[in-house]
Design a protein around this motif. Sequence first.
Motif, PDB file in Angstrom:
ATOM      1  N   ALA A  85       5.526  48.703  77.336  1.00 10.20           N
ATOM      2  CA  ALA A  85       4.260  49.402  77.100  1.00 10.20           C
ATOM      3  C   ALA A  85       3.214  48.329  76.849  1.00 10.20           C
ATOM      4  O   ALA A  85       3.152  47.318  77.559  1.00 10.20           O
ATOM      5  CB  ALA A  85       4.404  50.354  75.913  1.00 10.20           C
ATOM      6  N   SER A  86       2.380  48.504  75.865  1.00 12.88           N
ATOM      7  CA  SER A  86       1.353  47.528  75.482  1.00 12.88           C
ATOM      8  C   SER A  86       0.724  48.039  74.198  1.00 12.88           C
ATOM      9  O   SER A  86       0.696  49.257  73.955  1.00 12.88           O
ATOM     10  CB  SER A  86       0.269  47.448  76.562  1.00 12.88           C
ATOM     11  N   ILE A  87       0.173  47.122  73.393  1.00 14.47           N
ATOM     12  CA  ILE A  87      -0.550  47.610  72.225  1.00 14.47           C
ATOM     13  C   ILE A  87      -1.809  48.362  72.655  1.00 14.47           C
ATOM     14  O   ILE A  87      -2.386  49.106  71.872  1.00 14.47           O
ATOM     15  CB  ILE A  87      -0.883  46.486  71.214  1.00 14.47           C
ATOM     16  N   ALA A  88      -2.195  48.211  73.935  1.00 11.32           N
ATOM     17  CA  ALA A  88      -3.328  48.995  74.452  1.00 11.32           C
ATOM     18  C   ALA A  88      -3.000  50.490  74.475  1.00 11.32           C
ATOM     19  O   ALA A  88      -3.898  51.319  74.595  1.00 11.32           O
ATOM     20  CB  ALA A  88      -3.708  48.516  75.852  1.00 11.32           C
ATOM     21  N   ALA A  89      -1.715  50.836  74.348  1.00  6.56           N
ATOM     22  CA  ALA A  89      -1.344  52.255  74.242  1.00  6.56           C
ATOM     23  C   ALA A  89      -1.893  52.838  72.943  1.00  6.56           C
ATOM     24  O   ALA A  89      -2.094  54.046  72.833  1.00  6.56           O
ATOM     25  CB  ALA A  89       0.169  52.410  74.280  1.00  6.56           C
ATOM     26  N   PHE A  90      -2.100  51.962  71.925  1.00 11.48           N
ATOM     27  CA  PHE A  90      -2.515  52.418  70.597  1.00 11.48           C
ATOM     28  C   PHE A  90      -3.952  52.016  70.263  1.00 11.48           C
ATOM     29  O   PHE A  90      -4.661  52.773  69.626  1.00 11.48           O
ATOM     30  CB  PHE A  90      -1.569  51.851  69.532  1.00 11.48           C
ATOM     31  N   ASP A  91      -4.329  50.779  70.617  1.00 14.35           N
ATOM     32  CA  ASP A  91      -5.693  50.361  70.313  1.00 14.35           C
ATOM     33  C   ASP A  91      -6.371  49.765  71.552  1.00 14.35           C
ATOM     34  O   ASP A  91      -6.754  48.606  71.566  1.00 14.35           O
ATOM     35  CB  ASP A  91      -5.805  49.432  69.083  1.00 14.35           C
ATOM     36  N   GLY A  92      -6.501  50.606  72.563  1.00 10.54           N
ATOM     37  CA  GLY A  92      -7.124  50.189  73.813  1.00 10.54           C
ATOM     38  C   GLY A  92      -8.600  49.873  73.626  1.00 10.54           C
ATOM     39  O   GLY A  92      -9.306  50.511  72.854  1.00 10.54           O
ATOM     40  N   GLN A  93      -9.046  48.853  74.384  1.00 14.80           N
ATOM     41  CA  GLN A  93     -10.437  48.412  74.269  1.00 14.80           C
ATOM     42  C   GLN A  93     -11.318  49.106  75.306  1.00 14.80           C
ATOM     43  O   GLN A  93     -10.831  49.770  76.229  1.00 14.80           O
ATOM     44  CB  GLN A  93     -10.488  46.900  74.479  1.00 14.80           C
ATOM     45  N   VAL A  94     -12.620  48.913  75.165  1.00 18.55           N
ATOM     46  CA  VAL A  94     -13.570  49.416  76.162  1.00 18.55           C
ATOM     47  C   VAL A  94     -13.137  48.885  77.532  1.00 18.55           C
ATOM     48  O   VAL A  94     -12.835  47.696  77.675  1.00 18.55           O
ATOM     49  CB  VAL A  94     -15.001  48.928  75.825  1.00 18.55           C
ATOM     50  N   GLY A  95     -13.052  49.763  78.510  1.00 20.62           N
ATOM     51  CA  GLY A  95     -12.651  49.362  79.859  1.00 20.62           C
ATOM     52  C   GLY A  95     -11.165  49.544  80.128  1.00 20.62           C
ATOM     53  O   GLY A  95     -10.702  49.324  81.243  1.00 20.62           O
ATOM     54  N   GLN A  96     -10.408  49.949  79.094  1.00 19.61           N
ATOM     55  CA  GLN A  96      -8.949  50.046  79.266  1.00 19.61           C
ATOM     56  C   GLN A  96      -8.450  51.491  79.376  1.00 19.61           C
ATOM     57  O   GLN A  96      -7.263  51.743  79.141  1.00 19.61           O
ATOM     58  CB  GLN A  96      -8.231  49.360  78.101  1.00 19.61           C
ATOM     59  N   ARG A 129       6.133  47.265  68.523  1.00 20.30           N
ATOM     60  CA  ARG A 129       5.018  46.343  68.770  1.00 20.30           C
ATOM     61  C   ARG A 129       5.495  44.905  68.559  1.00 20.30           C
ATOM     62  O   ARG A 129       6.199  44.621  67.590  1.00 20.30           O
ATOM     63  CB  ARG A 129       3.859  46.623  67.803  1.00 20.30           C
ATOM     64  N   LEU A 130       5.104  44.034  69.468  1.00 17.48           N
ATOM     65  CA  LEU A 130       5.437  42.602  69.354  1.00 17.48           C
ATOM     66  C   LEU A 130       4.125  41.870  69.544  1.00 17.48           C
ATOM     67  O   LEU A 130       3.722  41.546  70.669  1.00 17.48           O
ATOM     68  CB  LEU A 130       6.446  42.232  70.457  1.00 17.48           C
ATOM     69  N   ASP A 131       3.398  41.669  68.422  1.00 20.10           N
ATOM     70  CA  ASP A 131       1.982  41.326  68.588  1.00 20.10           C
ATOM     71  C   ASP A 131       1.407  40.412  67.506  1.00 20.10           C
ATOM     72  O   ASP A 131       0.188  40.221  67.447  1.00 20.10           O
ATOM     73  CB  ASP A 131       1.147  42.613  68.642  1.00 20.10           C
ATOM     74  N   GLY A 132       2.254  39.823  66.617  1.00 14.97           N
ATOM     75  CA  GLY A 132       1.706  38.959  65.570  1.00 14.97           C
ATOM     76  C   GLY A 132       0.696  39.681  64.690  1.00 14.97           C
ATOM     77  O   GLY A 132      -0.235  39.073  64.160  1.00 14.97           O
ATOM     78  N   ALA A 133       0.861  41.027  64.563  1.00 10.50           N
ATOM     79  CA  ALA A 133      -0.032  41.884  63.759  1.00 10.50           C
ATOM     80  C   ALA A 133      -1.427  42.060  64.375  1.00 10.50           C
ATOM     81  O   ALA A 133      -2.355  42.490  63.697  1.00 10.50           O
ATOM     82  CB  ALA A 133      -0.144  41.408  62.309  1.00 10.50           C
ATOM     83  N   LEU A 134      -1.581  41.742  65.649  1.00 12.90           N
ATOM     84  CA  LEU A 134      -2.878  41.958  66.325  1.00 12.90           C
ATOM     85  C   LEU A 134      -3.213  43.453  66.406  1.00 12.90           C
ATOM     86  O   LEU A 134      -2.382  44.264  66.803  1.00 12.90           O
ATOM     87  CB  LEU A 134      -2.810  41.365  67.750  1.00 12.90           C
ATOM     88  N   ARG A 135      -4.396  43.806  65.986  1.00 11.15           N
ATOM     89  CA  ARG A 135      -4.952  45.144  66.230  1.00 11.15           C
ATOM     90  C   ARG A 135      -6.253  44.909  66.981  1.00 11.15           C
ATOM     91  O   ARG A 135      -7.197  44.342  66.430  1.00 11.15           O
ATOM     92  CB  ARG A 135      -5.229  45.892  64.913  1.00 11.15           C
ATOM     93  N   MET A 136      -6.288  45.324  68.231  1.00  7.38           N
ATOM     94  CA  MET A 136      -7.433  44.951  69.076  1.00  7.38           C
ATOM     95  C   MET A 136      -8.715  45.648  68.640  1.00  7.38           C
ATOM     96  O   MET A 136      -8.723  46.843  68.320  1.00  7.38           O
ATOM     97  CB  MET A 136      -7.130  45.268  70.539  1.00  7.38           C
ATOM     98  N   ALA A 137      -9.802  44.897  68.658  1.00  7.15           N
ATOM     99  CA  ALA A 137     -11.121  45.436  68.343  1.00  7.15           C
ATOM    100  C   ALA A 137     -11.619  46.280  69.527  1.00  7.15           C
ATOM    101  O   ALA A 137     -11.053  46.203  70.619  1.00  7.15           O
ATOM    102  CB  ALA A 137     -12.074  44.269  68.082  1.00  7.15           C
ATOM    103  N   PRO A 138     -12.688  47.078  69.319  1.00  7.26           N
ATOM    104  CA  PRO A 138     -13.163  47.935  70.423  1.00  7.26           C
ATOM    105  C   PRO A 138     -13.501  47.157  71.694  1.00  7.26           C
ATOM    106  O   PRO A 138     -13.343  47.654  72.787  1.00  7.26           O
ATOM    107  CB  PRO A 138     -14.416  48.588  69.842  1.00  7.26           C
ATOM    108  N   ARG A 139     -13.979  45.916  71.555  1.00  5.13           N
ATOM    109  CA  ARG A 139     -14.272  45.113  72.758  1.00  5.13           C
ATOM    110  C   ARG A 139     -14.093  43.636  72.461  1.00  5.13           C
ATOM    111  O   ARG A 139     -13.955  43.268  71.328  1.00  5.13           O
ATOM    112  CB  ARG A 139     -15.690  45.393  73.278  1.00  5.13           C
TER     113      ARG A 139
END
Length: 255
Positions: free
Chosen positions: A147-158, A245-255
């Motif tokens: 999957a991707s963390i974009a499944a949970f915190d997708g950014q603008v354009g995703q 999630r395998l992401d070093g605790a990254l939570r993506m910002a809106p953009r």
Amino acid sequence: MQIAGCGALVTGGASGLGAGTVRRLAALGATVTIADVNQEAGAALAAELGERVHFIATDVTSAEQMQAAVAHATAVAGALHVLVCCAGVATAERTLGKEGPLPLERFARVIAVNLTGTYNAVRLAAAAMARNMANDEGERGVIVCTASIAAFDGQVGQAAYSASKAGVVGMMLPLARELARHGIRIASIAPGMFDTPMLASLPEAAIAALAAQVPFPPRPGRPAEYAALAQHMIENPMLNGETIRLDGALRMAPR
Ligand SMILES: NC(=O)c1ccc[n+]([C@@H]2O[C@H](COP(=O)([O-])OP(=O)(O)OC[C@H]3O[C@@H](n4cnc5c(N)ncnc54)[C@H](O)[C@@H]3O)[C@@H](O)[C@H]2O)c1
């Protein structure tokens, strides 16, 4: 499921996270088939890794080609025990862009590769696994999806990419429940930011901005770290129906 001696199929195995997984499974003693649209890279990796690694040109969106890949992986190893789905495409396109609404076929293409292509591989591999002898735990096969963390915190354009990956997350539990009677487990990895050709295709500024947001370790992940979790999912019989999630605790910002 013990990896040594098993038959494995890795979609998208010619590059990035898939290639890292092919390397690890082969090193652990599996017979591995790479199924990828990239003939040159797939054939080169198979040649580099020796006679237990094979390549078959495969578009995961094609029922016929995916069936041929499953048949190939089963034939070269004697049985198919492991599927790792890494084939995917990343896009970053606004729904309301400068040229108007995003053309529908661009949305549909991302869903076709990332979601329908994953399901295509899962359904055909599961049919082959269901024919295996069960091991002492009653297991006949293990499937790892991406999957991707974009499944949970997708950014603008995703929107398209996030929808495709949320679809992968959404099918884990119903598939785990259904495939349980066949002794087949399924789980997925939701990577954060990993150092692969896909990431390199993003603008440098976007990569730097994302890297700065990773709490720890403050760097992109390595394909070997993805492969280590895939290995654990294959080996741990209790892991089923989940997305990690395998992401070093990254939570993506809106953009
Ligand atoms: N790299 C990251 O930061 C990251 C983050 C989250 C999720 N992911 C996901 O991980 C998976 C692997 O990505 P990667 O970073 O290794 O990218 P990558 O581009 O290095 O590898 C993807 C592979 O998939 C293959 N592929 C693409 N379309 C295909 C198709 N229709 N049929 C068969 N093969 C196809 C490509 O040829 C390539 O070899 C993807 O699903 C991606 O969405 C990656």
